[in-house]
Design a protein around this motif. Sequence first.
Motif, short mmCIF file in Angstrom:
data_model
loop_
_atom_site.label_atom_id
_atom_site.label_comp_id
_atom_site.label_asym_id
_atom_site.label_seq_id
_atom_site.Cartn_x
_atom_site.Cartn_y
_atom_site.Cartn_z
N TYR A 177 116.74 -3.38 21.30
CA TYR A 177 117.25 -4.72 21.03
C TYR A 177 116.12 -5.75 21.08
O TYR A 177 115.16 -5.59 21.85
N ASP A 178 116.25 -6.80 20.29
CA ASP A 178 115.33 -7.92 20.37
C ASP A 178 115.59 -8.65 21.68
O ASP A 178 116.74 -8.98 22.01
N ALA A 179 114.55 -8.90 22.46
CA ALA A 179 114.71 -9.51 23.79
C ALA A 179 114.93 -11.01 23.74
O ALA A 179 115.15 -11.63 24.79
N THR A 180 114.88 -11.59 22.56
CA THR A 180 115.15 -13.03 22.40
C THR A 180 116.51 -13.28 21.75
O THR A 180 117.32 -14.06 22.25
N THR A 181 116.79 -12.57 20.66
CA THR A 181 118.05 -12.76 19.94
C THR A 181 119.12 -11.77 20.39
O THR A 181 120.30 -11.96 20.12
N TYR A 182 118.69 -10.67 21.02
CA TYR A 182 119.56 -9.59 21.48
C TYR A 182 120.23 -8.85 20.34
O TYR A 182 121.25 -8.17 20.51
N ALA A 183 119.67 -8.96 19.15
CA ALA A 183 120.15 -8.21 18.00
C ALA A 183 119.60 -6.79 18.07
O ALA A 183 118.47 -6.56 18.52
N LEU A 184 120.40 -5.83 17.61
CA LEU A 184 119.95 -4.44 17.56
C LEU A 184 118.92 -4.28 16.45
O LEU A 184 119.19 -4.59 15.29
N LYS A 185 117.73 -3.78 16.82
CA LYS A 185 116.64 -3.63 15.85
C LYS A 185 116.51 -2.19 15.35
O LYS A 185 116.27 -1.97 14.16
N ASN A 186 116.63 -1.22 16.26
CA ASN A 186 116.39 0.17 15.91
C ASN A 186 117.32 1.09 16.71
O ASN A 186 117.71 0.77 17.84
N THR A 187 117.63 2.22 16.09
CA THR A 187 118.32 3.31 16.79
C THR A 187 117.46 4.56 16.64
O THR A 187 117.15 4.96 15.51
N VAL A 188 117.06 5.13 17.75
CA VAL A 188 116.20 6.32 17.74
C VAL A 188 117.04 7.51 18.21
O VAL A 188 117.61 7.49 19.30
N MET A 189 117.12 8.55 17.39
CA MET A 189 117.87 9.76 17.74
C MET A 189 117.01 10.63 18.64
O MET A 189 115.87 10.98 18.30
N VAL A 190 117.56 10.99 19.81
CA VAL A 190 116.83 11.83 20.76
C VAL A 190 117.71 13.03 21.10
O VAL A 190 118.39 13.57 20.24
N GLY A 191 117.70 13.48 22.38
CA GLY A 191 118.49 14.65 22.76
C GLY A 191 119.80 14.25 23.41
O GLY A 191 120.06 13.08 23.69
N ASN A 192 120.63 15.24 23.68
CA ASN A 192 121.95 15.00 24.26
C ASN A 192 121.84 14.64 25.75
O ASN A 192 120.97 15.12 26.46
N GLY A 193 122.76 13.77 26.17
CA GLY A 193 122.76 13.37 27.58
C GLY A 193 121.57 12.53 27.95
O GLY A 193 121.08 12.61 29.09
N SER A 194 121.11 11.69 27.03
CA SER A 194 119.90 10.89 27.30
C SER A 194 120.15 9.94 28.46
O SER A 194 121.18 9.29 28.54
N ALA A 195 119.19 9.86 29.38
CA ALA A 195 119.34 9.08 30.61
C ALA A 195 118.28 7.98 30.66
O ALA A 195 118.28 7.09 29.83
N GLU A 196 117.36 8.06 31.63
CA GLU A 196 116.40 6.98 31.85
C GLU A 196 115.39 6.85 30.70
O GLU A 196 114.86 7.85 30.22
N VAL A 197 115.14 5.61 30.29
CA VAL A 197 114.08 5.30 29.32
C VAL A 197 112.94 4.63 30.09
O VAL A 197 113.18 3.68 30.85
N THR A 198 111.72 5.10 29.89
CA THR A 198 110.56 4.54 30.57
C THR A 198 109.39 4.45 29.59
O THR A 198 109.42 5.05 28.51
N PHE A 199 108.37 3.70 30.00
CA PHE A 199 107.14 3.60 29.21
C PHE A 199 105.98 4.09 30.06
O PHE A 199 105.96 3.91 31.29
N SER A 200 105.01 4.70 29.40
CA SER A 200 103.80 5.14 30.11
C SER A 200 103.08 3.95 30.70
O SER A 200 103.29 2.80 30.30
N PHE A 201 102.21 4.20 31.66
CA PHE A 201 101.48 3.14 32.35
C PHE A 201 100.67 2.29 31.38
O PHE A 201 100.59 1.07 31.54
N ASP A 202 100.11 2.93 30.34
CA ASP A 202 99.33 2.17 29.36
C ASP A 202 100.18 1.61 28.22
O ASP A 202 99.67 0.94 27.32
N GLY A 203 101.49 1.88 28.25
CA GLY A 203 102.41 1.31 27.26
C GLY A 203 102.37 1.95 25.89
O GLY A 203 103.03 1.45 24.97
N THR A 204 101.68 3.06 25.73
CA THR A 204 101.51 3.64 24.40
C THR A 204 102.64 4.57 23.98
O THR A 204 102.79 4.86 22.79
N VAL A 205 103.41 5.05 24.94
CA VAL A 205 104.48 6.01 24.64
C VAL A 205 105.72 5.65 25.46
O VAL A 205 105.61 5.29 26.64
#
Length: 354
Positions: A162-190
Amino acid sequence: MKKVIFSVLVLGVVACMDMSNVQPEQNINYPAAYIVNGESSTLSVINLNTNEVATTIQLTDGSSTSTHGAGHTATPGFLAYPHHIYINAAKSQIAVAAPGVDLSAGHAGGTHAGTGKVAVLDAMKGTNVKIFDVPMSNHNAVFSPDGKEIWTSQTDGKVLVYDATTYALKNTVMVGNGSAEVTFSFDGTVAFVANGEDNSVSAISPITKTVLATIAVGKNPVGAWIGADNRMYVDNEDGQTVSIIDVKTLKIVETVALGFMPGFVAYQADMKEMWVTDPTAGKVHWWTKGADGKMTRTGSFSTGAGSHAIAFNAMTAYVTNQEAASVSVIDIMQHKVTKTLTVGLKPNGIVIKL
């Protein structure tokens, strides 16, 4: 059954009381730790200068639960089972997910068919900035490294951006089933999301929003937790292991057998230690990383029942204890609890603002 009755009674009280001051404006102009209390639907704010609970913020869901007649002001309801908390790069806003289900006893089967919510609050004032629904239960909501987006997973195998200003949905990324925590690497690249039902972790490009790799891990992973050593630490609840992923290669470099169900994993860079909470025993166990990069089990210490999330601030650590309704303050070098703070019911996530 008692819990259901209690919840109904609480909601009944909420519907009839004046909640115009349910989120009085705060002045959190000090270094602080914010703790999400899942059953109380509150945030406990610890002043890090004193290591005392400075204030408590009521989490509301932005809806009306009022049963009053015409002419009465509608009142907001409580955020249902808020879970985990993140802060943006500017340290001005915090994001909390509300999956609508109690995840304190573990995550196997811990989903529901209803919608989830994301609450964005002003980090200084403690008041709602925005609350929005997401289609399904969500485990967490996290700001992108540049603070311009909010990412949240869906249990049906999607990550929503989601856009953090307008809160509009920008993208949907298909991953695996039962997806839980979303995190970013320390350097922010992944970006990473743990897929509990598929026993895998999806690595995503924050720029292109495409899956870079799907990494097989242990049974029922919950989160790929951030390490300042350019590694991600995946807690596999049913597998009772930690899978360590190298961020550059997106490969597993080590699998650590625990002998207990992990609640959370954190890497302490100064001591080169991996800390893992043990909710069943109410402990933290730690491993030390050697010159070869491998982990050696070193010791453990008691915190409180249902030990869960860990946050580090210099040489002090904070551990939420879900069943004890407390936070343990720990001297990192001594691996010793120096203070226990009472917070709300079922504390889970914690984030620090300096």
